[in-house]
Design a protein around this motif. Structure first.
Motif, PDB file in Angstrom:
ATOM      1  N   PHE A 311      14.713  16.328  64.077  1.00  0.00           N
ATOM      2  CA  PHE A 311      14.830  16.225  65.528  1.00  0.00           C
ATOM      3  C   PHE A 311      15.441  17.512  66.074  1.00  0.00           C
ATOM      4  O   PHE A 311      16.566  17.864  65.727  1.00  0.00           O
ATOM      5  N   VAL A 312      14.685  18.201  66.951  1.00  0.00           N
ATOM      6  CA  VAL A 312      15.125  19.496  67.488  1.00  0.00           C
ATOM      7  C   VAL A 312      15.854  19.346  68.810  1.00  0.00           C
ATOM      8  O   VAL A 312      16.401  20.323  69.329  1.00  0.00           O
ATOM      9  N   GLY A 313      15.862  18.159  69.422  1.00  0.00           N
ATOM     10  CA  GLY A 313      16.642  17.938  70.632  1.00  0.00           C
ATOM     11  C   GLY A 313      15.851  17.871  71.905  1.00  0.00           C
ATOM     12  O   GLY A 313      16.433  17.590  72.961  1.00  0.00           O
ATOM     13  N   GLY A 314      14.554  18.123  71.893  1.00  0.00           N
ATOM     14  CA  GLY A 314      13.773  18.087  73.118  1.00  0.00           C
ATOM     15  C   GLY A 314      12.298  18.280  72.830  1.00  0.00           C
ATOM     16  O   GLY A 314      11.881  18.418  71.672  1.00  0.00           O
ATOM     17  N   PRO A 315      11.479  18.313  73.888  1.00  0.00           N
ATOM     18  CA  PRO A 315      10.034  18.504  73.699  1.00  0.00           C
ATOM     19  C   PRO A 315       9.723  19.917  73.212  1.00  0.00           C
ATOM     20  O   PRO A 315      10.173  20.903  73.796  1.00  0.00           O
ATOM     21  N   VAL A 316       8.955  19.997  72.139  1.00  0.00           N
ATOM     22  CA  VAL A 316       8.626  21.292  71.521  1.00  0.00           C
ATOM     23  C   VAL A 316       7.529  21.971  72.336  1.00  0.00           C
ATOM     24  O   VAL A 316       6.463  21.393  72.574  1.00  0.00           O
ATOM     25  N   TRP A 317       7.797  23.217  72.729  1.00  0.00           N
ATOM     26  CA  TRP A 317       6.821  23.973  73.508  1.00  0.00           C
ATOM     27  C   TRP A 317       6.154  25.073  72.704  1.00  0.00           C
ATOM     28  O   TRP A 317       5.049  25.494  73.020  1.00  0.00           O
ATOM     29  N   TYR A 333      10.325  28.937  56.241  1.00  0.00           N
ATOM     30  CA  TYR A 333      11.064  28.829  57.492  1.00  0.00           C
ATOM     31  C   TYR A 333      10.068  28.696  58.647  1.00  0.00           C
ATOM     32  O   TYR A 333       8.901  29.114  58.546  1.00  0.00           O
ATOM     33  N   ALA A 334      10.566  28.125  59.737  1.00  0.00           N
ATOM     34  CA  ALA A 334       9.777  27.954  60.948  1.00  0.00           C
ATOM     35  C   ALA A 334      10.668  28.196  62.151  1.00  0.00           C
ATOM     36  O   ALA A 334      11.843  27.805  62.163  1.00  0.00           O
ATOM     37  N   ALA A 335      10.110  28.864  63.172  1.00  0.00           N
ATOM     38  CA  ALA A 335      10.816  29.110  64.431  1.00  0.00           C
ATOM     39  C   ALA A 335      10.329  28.095  65.465  1.00  0.00           C
ATOM     40  O   ALA A 335       9.125  27.921  65.660  1.00  0.00           O
ATOM     41  N   VAL A 336      11.272  27.432  66.146  1.00  0.00           N
ATOM     42  CA  VAL A 336      10.950  26.351  67.075  1.00  0.00           C
ATOM     43  C   VAL A 336      11.688  26.597  68.384  1.00  0.00           C
ATOM     44  O   VAL A 336      12.855  27.000  68.381  1.00  0.00           O
ATOM     45  N   TYR A 337      10.996  26.339  69.505  1.00  0.00           N
ATOM     46  CA  TYR A 337      11.637  26.362  70.816  1.00  0.00           C
ATOM     47  C   TYR A 337      11.263  25.072  71.540  1.00  0.00           C
ATOM     48  O   TYR A 337      10.087  24.676  71.566  1.00  0.00           O
ATOM     49  N   CYS A 338      12.261  24.418  72.134  1.00  0.00           N
ATOM     50  CA  CYS A 338      12.030  23.185  72.882  1.00  0.00           C
ATOM     51  C   CYS A 338      12.595  23.343  74.293  1.00  0.00           C
ATOM     52  O   CYS A 338      13.544  24.098  74.522  1.00  0.00           O
ATOM     53  N   SER A 339      11.984  22.626  75.204  1.00  0.00           N
ATOM     54  CA  SER A 339      12.428  22.673  76.598  1.00  0.00           C
ATOM     55  C   SER A 339      13.757  21.946  76.739  1.00  0.00           C
ATOM     56  O   SER A 339      14.126  21.087  75.936  1.00  0.00           O
ATOM     57  N   ARG A 340      14.506  22.265  77.814  1.00  0.00           N
ATOM     58  CA  ARG A 340      15.828  21.680  78.017  1.00  0.00           C
ATOM     59  C   ARG A 340      15.742  20.256  78.529  1.00  0.00           C
ATOM     60  O   ARG A 340      16.684  19.492  78.405  1.00  0.00           O
ATOM     61  N   GLY A 341      14.623  19.854  79.130  1.00  0.00           N
ATOM     62  CA  GLY A 341      14.471  18.500  79.662  1.00  0.00           C
ATOM     63  C   GLY A 341      13.052  18.002  79.499  1.00  0.00           C
ATOM     64  O   GLY A 341      12.114  18.787  79.325  1.00  0.00           O
ATOM     65  N   MET A 342      12.904  16.670  79.593  1.00  0.00           N
ATOM     66  CA  MET A 342      11.586  16.076  79.406  1.00  0.00           C
ATOM     67  C   MET A 342      10.690  16.267  80.621  1.00  0.00           C
ATOM     68  O   MET A 342       9.471  16.272  80.497  1.00  0.00           O
ATOM     69  N   ASP A 343      11.260  16.411  81.804  1.00  0.00           N
ATOM     70  CA  ASP A 343      10.473  16.485  83.034  1.00  0.00           C
ATOM     71  C   ASP A 343      10.529  17.865  83.673  1.00  0.00           C
ATOM     72  O   ASP A 343      10.306  17.997  84.888  1.00  0.00           O
ATOM     73  N   ASP A 344      10.825  18.887  82.905  1.00  0.00           N
ATOM     74  CA  ASP A 344      10.887  20.235  83.475  1.00  0.00           C
ATOM     75  C   ASP A 344       9.486  20.706  83.842  1.00  0.00           C
ATOM     76  O   ASP A 344       8.524  20.555  83.063  1.00  0.00           O
ATOM     77  N   ARG A 345       9.376  21.314  85.022  1.00  0.00           N
ATOM     78  CA  ARG A 345       8.104  21.867  85.486  1.00  0.00           C
ATOM     79  C   ARG A 345       8.350  23.302  85.939  1.00  0.00           C
ATOM     80  O   ARG A 345       9.351  23.587  86.613  1.00  0.00           O
ATOM     81  N   ILE A 382      19.499  31.060  68.032  1.00  0.00           N
ATOM     82  CA  ILE A 382      19.620  32.297  68.814  1.00  0.00           C
ATOM     83  C   ILE A 382      19.547  31.920  70.287  1.00  0.00           C
ATOM     84  O   ILE A 382      18.598  31.243  70.728  1.00  0.00           O
ATOM     85  N   THR A 383      20.547  32.327  71.036  1.00  0.00           N
ATOM     86  CA  THR A 383      20.538  32.057  72.467  1.00  0.00           C
ATOM     87  C   THR A 383      19.646  33.066  73.183  1.00  0.00           C
ATOM     88  O   THR A 383      19.642  34.261  72.861  1.00  0.00           O
ATOM     89  N   VAL A 384      18.891  32.580  74.163  1.00  0.00           N
ATOM     90  CA  VAL A 384      18.008  33.426  74.970  1.00  0.00           C
ATOM     91  C   VAL A 384      18.299  33.135  76.427  1.00  0.00           C
ATOM     92  O   VAL A 384      18.644  31.996  76.793  1.00  0.00           O
ATOM     93  N   ASP A 385      18.178  34.148  77.262  1.00  0.00           N
ATOM     94  CA  ASP A 385      18.425  33.996  78.690  1.00  0.00           C
ATOM     95  C   ASP A 385      17.306  34.595  79.528  1.00  0.00           C
ATOM     96  O   ASP A 385      17.475  34.835  80.723  1.00  0.00           O
ATOM     97  N   GLN A 386      16.126  34.841  78.920  1.00  0.00           N
ATOM     98  CA  GLN A 386      14.997  35.428  79.632  1.00  0.00           C
ATOM     99  C   GLN A 386      14.011  34.381  80.126  1.00  0.00           C
ATOM    100  O   GLN A 386      12.920  34.723  80.576  1.00  0.00           O
ATOM    101  N   GLY A 387      14.375  33.102  80.006  1.00  0.00           N
ATOM    102  CA  GLY A 387      13.494  32.059  80.517  1.00  0.00           C
ATOM    103  C   GLY A 387      12.823  31.273  79.405  1.00  0.00           C
ATOM    104  O   GLY A 387      13.225  31.313  78.229  1.00  0.00           O
ATOM    105  N   CYS A 388      11.814  30.547  79.790  1.00  0.00           N
ATOM    106  CA  CYS A 388      11.070  29.692  78.850  1.00  0.00           C
ATOM    107  C   CYS A 388      10.262  30.555  77.890  1.00  0.00           C
ATOM    108  O   CYS A 388       9.712  31.594  78.269  1.00  0.00           O
ATOM    109  N   ILE A 389      10.199  30.136  76.629  1.00  0.00           N
ATOM    110  CA  ILE A 389       9.392  30.836  75.628  1.00  0.00           C
ATOM    111  C   ILE A 389       8.005  30.196  75.607  1.00  0.00           C
ATOM    112  O   ILE A 389       7.832  29.070  75.152  1.00  0.00           O
TER     113      ILE A 389
END
Length: 679
Positions: A311-317, A333-345, A382-389
């Motif tokens: 479980f990565v904590g959110g919807p995988v994008w 190894y695998a790199a994964v990014y998930c959105s912060r919320g289920m209803d993010d648009r 790794i923390t990112v601050d450039q927006g959605c991946i």
């Protein structure tokens, strides 16, 4: 003297002795021409040139002359049999057979004469005359039914002269010397008929039977072929080591304080645990057992399914595998990014930034015939601050090294090079270290997975170094590494919302140009593209690089078009295909096209799913491969080793399908098991 008079030119005088046409004798009542004692034969015009030896031999056999002392035939007076059209009959097989028999008899007689002299002459073959039909005989009754076309033995077509096979010595040749019908019927036993190939038609290779794994041979033979093709391709076009200056350094990695972690973590309503779910396999007779997984936790591998669940904590994008050398027992190894919320648009018209978390998961040693022994675990974040991946890709080869590689501090052993496309319009390239090397410098973080603030190795932007202001470009939705060594080029697709709209930019990662490469103190190196071109009328949704030849590229945009490009001529696409809204592309290694996923709103009824689109090299129409019930979002992956496509849709279903041989048009295949086989 008077001058001479010139000769007058005019029509030539006709000679008085004109050539008279040959007189045609008139037959009398008794069949003898009138006015002559003997019948004068009608003159038949003959073809010029010397007669072949086969024709002379046929004439000699027809006259019944002795084979031992043949007289040279008079070529001017004797003519071979002719067809109703006036051409000589062709008896290539029969005449050649007789000629070979005669040569064999001469050689045999010469050998016998040298050993034991013999005075017995050989018997010359006698030609049997054709029997005349009896006019008083009643006609043969006609049979009803479809009439078959009779073979014309007098045809002048050279393709109908069948090959012949020399029989064994001592065989009887009298049957070949009979009349036409009997002779041809007896020659059928010795003449080997070869099937004639029809030009322009290609027969489909059909392989019947079942393989040992339960699949048909029609599906397994392309899998075996593509395995050898992939092996040869990677040996030739993959590199063991690239980008030696991009080594991860401990100076660029700092641990994130505990109080700032919650801001970057996914913000679900109950983000510390997953929803209730159950895993069921009908073949194993399992019951519906509800399972709850905590955040960043995983389940042990099932002994029957061999599956890994975490479980990565959110919807995988977005998700990407880290490439490792084939055949090695290294950890995956695998790199994964998930959105912060289920209803993010998110809007695509403008760029935006937000905090996020890029997760690197350790999956253990995965083998084909051994169940995994360890369960997945989070290696580091790794923390990112450039927006959605929106998309991320690892360098195909040359970026991985052994974890026990010893380097001088503060350098660490490199796991891979990861390029990440952000919604801010920038692309960041990270040089990822092995978790063992990273934890060796942080003794206090051996038991707990740490989250790091990382300075990336390079930042890729669209603009110019001499621009007075910072040129803001739109979001970057997709990117791709050059598939062949030395992997020095990287291509990405954008949407700026202006007049250019869908833009494709190409970078050179090893450029030394001062106009394209800028390094500032305390910040990452900036690279600018060496070429940009407008590819679509809307946002470039996805991009795929041809693996067999890095000069070709395929793009898909929100303008519902798939375009194939030659990077040596940017001004015009090679082929354009427009039918539906394509959401994902993947290019399988040996085929001349791409696999596309579609949005359900623009697809026809029953045609929603995965399609194969030819680049224009073979000229095939798009082929419907895998039907899907929902929209396929960024969820197509293909295996070059197994010729298999895996896709997931919005309905939550994942289907793996073995593909057919896409170099032949699969539309002509009637059996569904030959077109695709769902695993």
């Amino acid at each position: 003297r008077p001058p001479k008079e010139g000769k007058k030119r005019g029509p030539r005088k006709k000679t008085e002795a004109k050539k008279q046409a040959p007189a045609v004798p008139v037959a009398s009542e008794n069949g003898v021409p009138a006015g002559s004692e003997a019948a004068v034969p009608v003159k038949v015009y003959k073809k010029r040139g010397r007669k072949s030896k086969a024709e002379l031999l046929a004439m000699r056999l027809a006259q019944g002359l002795d084979a031992e002392t043949p007289e040279p035939p008079n070529r001017r007076n004797e003519e071979p049999e002719t067809t109703p059209g006036g051409r000589p009959k062709r008896r290539a097989a029969k005449v050649a057979m007789r000629y070979l028999h005669e040569l064999a008899q001469e050689v045999e007689s010469t050998r016998q004469t040298s050993e034991t002299p013999s005075t017995e002459p050989r018997d010359a073959p006698v030609a049997k005359p054709e029997p005349d039909p009896d006019p008083s005989a009643p006609p043969a009754p006609k049979r009803r039914g479809r009439k078959r076309k009779k073979a014309n033995s007098d045809s002048d077509d050279a393709s109908q002269d069948a090959d012949f096979v020399v029989p064994e010595a001592g065989s009887d040749t009298e049957g070949a010397e009979g009349d036409e019908d009997n002779g041809l019927s007896e020659l059928e036993d010795v003449i080997e008929e070869k099937p004639q190939k029809t030009p322009g038609k290609r027969k489909h290779n059909q392989f019947f039977g079942m393989a040992s794994n339960g699949l048909t041979n029609n599906m397994m033979i392309p899998v075996c072929r593509i395995t050898y093709i992939t092996k040869e391709y990677r040996e030739q076009w993959h590199s063991p080591w690239e980008f030696p200056e991009w080594i991860p350094s401990m100076k660029d990695w700092m641990i994130l304080p505990q109080r700032l972690k919650l801001e970057n973590f996914p913000q679900m309503p109950d983000w510390r645990k997953s929803r209730l779910l159950f895993l069921i396999n009908p073949k194993l007779n399992e019951t519906d057992i509800l399972i709850l997984i905590l955040r960043f936790q995983s389940l042990p591998p099932h002994p029957d399914r061999w599956d890994l669940t975490f479980f990565v904590g959110g919807p995988v994008w977005s998700l990407e595998w880290c490439p490792t050398p084939e055949g090695s027992s290294a950890c995956h190894y695998a790199a994964v990014y998930c959105s912060r919320g289920m209803d993010d648009r998110h809007k695509i018209a403008e760029a935006f930034t937000e905090p996020g978390l890029l997760q690197i998961w350790r999956l253990g040693n995965l083998q084909n015939e051994i169940c995994p022994e360890e369960k997945p675990s989070l290696a580091y974040g790794i923390t990112v601050d450039q927006g959605c991946i929106w998309d991320m890709k690892f360098c195909p080869s040359g970026a991985w090294e052994l974890p026990r590689t010893k380097r001088k501090l503060p350098q660490m052993a490199r796991l891979g090079l990861l390029a990440v496309a952000f919604s801010s319009g920038r692309i960041a390239v990270y040089s990822l270290p092995h978790p063992e090397s990273l934890n060796a410098h942080r003794r206090s973080q051996l038991k707990v997975s740490a989250v790091y603030i990382v300075q990336c190795t390079a930042v890729l932007e669209v603009g110019s170094v001499h621009a007075g202001i910072s040129l803001e470009c739109g979001q970057c939705f997709c990117l791709a590494w050059e598939p062949t060594k030395t992997h020095q080029r990287l291509v990405a697709g954008f949407y700026d919302g202006g007049e250019t709209k869908g833009t494709v930019a190409v970078w050179s990662l090893v450029t030394k140009s001062l106009l394209l490469r800028v390094r500032q103190a305390g910040s990452a190196m900036k690279l600018y593209p060496f070429h940009c071109f407008t590819a679509h009328d809307h946002a470039v949704r996805t991009i795929a690089w041809c693996k067999a030849n890095s000069n070709f590229l395929a793009t898909a945009g929100y303008d519902r078009k798939v375009k194939f490009w030659d990077l040596r001529r940017w001004y015009e696409p090679l082929n354009i295909f427009k039918r539906s809204l394509h959401t994902e592309l993947t290019w399988v290694l040996p085929w001349c096209g791409v696999l596309t996923g579609q949005e359900t709103c623009f697809s026809a009824y029953g045609l929603n799913g995965i399609h194969y689109v030819d680049s224009g090299y073979l000229g095939f129409r798009p082929y419907f491969l895998v039907p899907r019930g929902g929209t396929v979002w960024w969820s197509i992956s293909s295996s070059d080793w197994l010729n298999t496509c895996v896709s997931g849709d919005a309905a939550g279903e994942v289907i793996a399908v073995v593909l057919p041989n896409l170099m032949e048009n699969p539309v002509n295949l009637k059996r569904s098991s030959e077109r695709r086989f769902p695993v």
